[in-house]
Design a protein around this motif. Structure first.
Motif, mmCIF file in Angstrom:
data_model
loop_
_atom_site.group_PDB
_atom_site.id
_atom_site.type_symbol
_atom_site.label_atom_id
_atom_site.label_comp_id
_atom_site.label_asym_id
_atom_site.label_seq_id
_atom_site.Cartn_x
_atom_site.Cartn_y
_atom_site.Cartn_z
ATOM 1 N N ALA A 1 -45.823 -4.024 -12.624
ATOM 2 C CA ALA A 1 -45.128 -3.766 -11.405
ATOM 3 C C ALA A 1 -43.843 -3.579 -11.903
ATOM 4 O O ALA A 1 -43.073 -4.051 -12.576
ATOM 5 N N LEU A 2 -43.223 -2.427 -11.259
ATOM 6 C CA LEU A 2 -41.706 -2.087 -11.614
ATOM 7 C C LEU A 2 -41.306 -1.696 -13.078
ATOM 8 O O LEU A 2 -40.483 -2.056 -13.632
ATOM 9 N N ARG A 3 -42.710 -1.403 -13.863
ATOM 10 C CA ARG A 3 -42.605 -1.302 -15.212
ATOM 11 C C ARG A 3 -42.058 -2.449 -15.974
ATOM 12 O O ARG A 3 -41.375 -2.271 -16.750
ATOM 13 N N GLY A 4 -42.240 -3.810 -15.297
ATOM 14 C CA GLY A 4 -41.750 -5.015 -15.902
ATOM 15 C C GLY A 4 -40.302 -5.405 -15.429
ATOM 16 O O GLY A 4 -40.055 -6.542 -15.942
ATOM 17 N N PRO B 1 -34.929 -6.875 -17.117
ATOM 18 C CA PRO B 1 -36.235 -6.963 -17.442
ATOM 19 C C PRO B 1 -36.880 -8.305 -17.471
ATOM 20 O O PRO B 1 -36.261 -9.154 -17.541
ATOM 21 N N GLY B 2 -38.117 -8.369 -16.881
ATOM 22 C CA GLY B 2 -38.603 -9.512 -16.860
ATOM 23 C C GLY B 2 -39.416 -9.990 -18.152
ATOM 24 O O GLY B 2 -39.505 -8.938 -19.198
ATOM 25 N N SER B 3 -39.776 -11.152 -18.064
ATOM 26 C CA SER B 3 -40.467 -11.759 -19.182
ATOM 27 C C SER B 3 -41.924 -12.153 -19.216
ATOM 28 O O SER B 3 -42.211 -12.714 -17.790
ATOM 29 N N GLY B 4 -42.787 -12.283 -20.036
ATOM 30 C CA GLY B 4 -44.171 -12.475 -19.934
ATOM 31 C C GLY B 4 -44.240 -14.042 -19.729
ATOM 32 O O GLY B 4 -45.283 -14.390 -19.119
ATOM 33 N N TRP C 1 -46.260 -8.910 -11.862
ATOM 34 C CA TRP C 1 -44.775 -8.675 -11.595
ATOM 35 C C TRP C 1 -44.063 -9.875 -12.897
ATOM 36 O O TRP C 1 -44.604 -11.210 -12.720
ATOM 37 N N ARG C 2 -43.105 -9.222 -13.355
ATOM 38 C CA ARG C 2 -42.351 -10.386 -14.258
ATOM 39 C C ARG C 2 -40.933 -10.527 -13.690
ATOM 40 O O ARG C 2 -40.418 -9.710 -12.945
ATOM 41 N N PHE C 3 -40.458 -11.570 -14.172
ATOM 42 C CA PHE C 3 -39.300 -12.313 -13.852
ATOM 43 C C PHE C 3 -38.384 -12.541 -14.959
ATOM 44 O O PHE C 3 -38.960 -13.143 -15.867
ATOM 45 N N ALA C 4 -37.044 -12.410 -14.884
ATOM 46 C CA ALA C 4 -36.080 -12.933 -15.735
ATOM 47 C C ALA C 4 -36.059 -14.324 -16.074
ATOM 48 O O ALA C 4 -35.825 -15.062 -17.048
ATOM 49 N N GLY C 5 -36.519 -15.067 -14.979
ATOM 50 C CA GLY C 5 -36.410 -16.527 -15.202
ATOM 51 C C GLY C 5 -37.268 -17.213 -14.126
ATOM 52 O O GLY C 5 -37.953 -16.675 -13.009
ATOM 53 N N PRO C 6 -37.536 -18.762 -14.069
ATOM 54 C CA PRO C 6 -38.377 -19.280 -13.257
ATOM 55 C C PRO C 6 -37.878 -19.427 -11.775
ATOM 56 O O PRO C 6 -38.305 -19.106 -10.815
ATOM 57 N N ASP D 1 -38.814 6.003 -10.185
ATOM 58 C CA ASP D 1 -38.279 5.244 -11.291
ATOM 59 C C ASP D 1 -37.565 3.983 -10.997
ATOM 60 O O ASP D 1 -36.654 4.102 -9.977
ATOM 61 N N PRO D 2 -38.250 2.988 -11.510
ATOM 62 C CA PRO D 2 -37.366 1.670 -11.082
ATOM 63 C C PRO D 2 -36.124 1.512 -11.415
ATOM 64 O O PRO D 2 -35.269 0.716 -10.655
ATOM 65 N N LEU D 3 -35.428 2.389 -12.189
ATOM 66 C CA LEU D 3 -33.855 2.559 -12.512
ATOM 67 C C LEU D 3 -33.318 3.253 -11.504
ATOM 68 O O LEU D 3 -31.900 3.631 -11.810
ATOM 69 N N ALA D 4 -33.872 4.092 -10.771
ATOM 70 C CA ALA D 4 -33.272 4.918 -9.606
ATOM 71 C C ALA D 4 -33.767 4.174 -8.247
ATOM 72 O O ALA D 4 -34.280 4.793 -7.532
#
Length: 160
Positions: free
Chosen positions: A44-47, A61-64, A75-80, A114-117
Motif C-alpha cells: 500500500a502507498l507504494r511502501g 519510506p516504510g521498512s519491511g 502496509w509498511r512503517f518507518a518504526g514500531p 501518487d503517494p507523493l502528491a
C-alpha cells in the motif's frame, strides 16, 4: 550457447498474456490499484508510511521490519510506533477514497494517485494524481468526491 527461437505459437501465447495483463497500477479487472498499491509488491502507498504523512512535510519510506496487513494489502512503517498507531486505527490513517484521486472520483472515475502528491484536509489524507490536481483541490471538490465515492466503491467491488 544455443539460439533461442520463438515459435509462432509461443509468440501468440506471449501476445495473449500481454493483452490480458492489467496495466501498471491496475487490478486484474482493469481498476486502478486501491490505496496506491504497487502492483508488483502489493505494498500500500507504494511502501510509504501512512502515519508519517501526519508527522512531517514528506512521507517516510516504510521498512519491511515494520509491516501490517490491512484491507488485503501490506502496509509498511518507518518504526514500531507508527505501525502500532496504524494497527490500532487503520481507517484514521489510510487515505480517503480508497487512495484514488479526488478529481477523478468526483467525475465518476477511479484514477490512480501518487503517494507523493498527498495533502491533509482537516484530519483526512487525500492522494492526488499529481501536484497540479492537489493544488486545485478545494472543499467543494473533496465534498463531491466523498459523495460519489460510495457508489464507485460498490461498482468497483462488483467489477462494473
Amino acid at each position: 550457447m544455443g539460439k533461442i527461437w520463438l515459435t509462432r505459437r509461443g509468440l501468440l501465447s506471449l501476445l495473449a498474456a500481454a493483452v490480458a495483463a492489467p496495466a501498471r497500477g491496475e487490478t486484474p479487472l482493469g481498476v486502478p490499484a486501491l490505496y496506491a498499491a504497487d502492483s508488483l509488491t502489493g505494498l500500500a502507498l507504494r511502501g510509504f508510511d501512512a502515519v508519517s504523512y501526519r508527522l512531517g512535510p514528506e512521507p517516510l519510506p516504510g521498512s519491511g521490519a515494520h509491516e501490517v496487513t490491512w484491507s488485503g494489502l501490506v502496509w509498511r512503517f518507518a518504526g514500531p510506533a507508527n505501525r502500532a498507531a496504524f494497527a490500532a486505527a487503520p481507517e484514521a490513517y489510510a487515505p480517503r477514497l480508497g487512495g484514488y484521486d479526488p478529481e477523478g472520483v468526483a467525475a465518476g472515475r477511479l484514477v490512480e494517485a501518487d503517494p507523493l502528491a498527498a495533502a491533509l484536509h482537516g484530519d483526512r489524507l487525500y492522494l492526488f494524481r499529481g501536484v497540479e490536481r492537489r493544488q486545485r483541490a478545494g472543499p467543494a471538490l473533496l465534498e463531491a468526491a466523498e459523495a460519489r465515492w460510495p457508489v464507485l466503491r460498490r461498482d468497483a467491488a462488483l467489477g462494473g
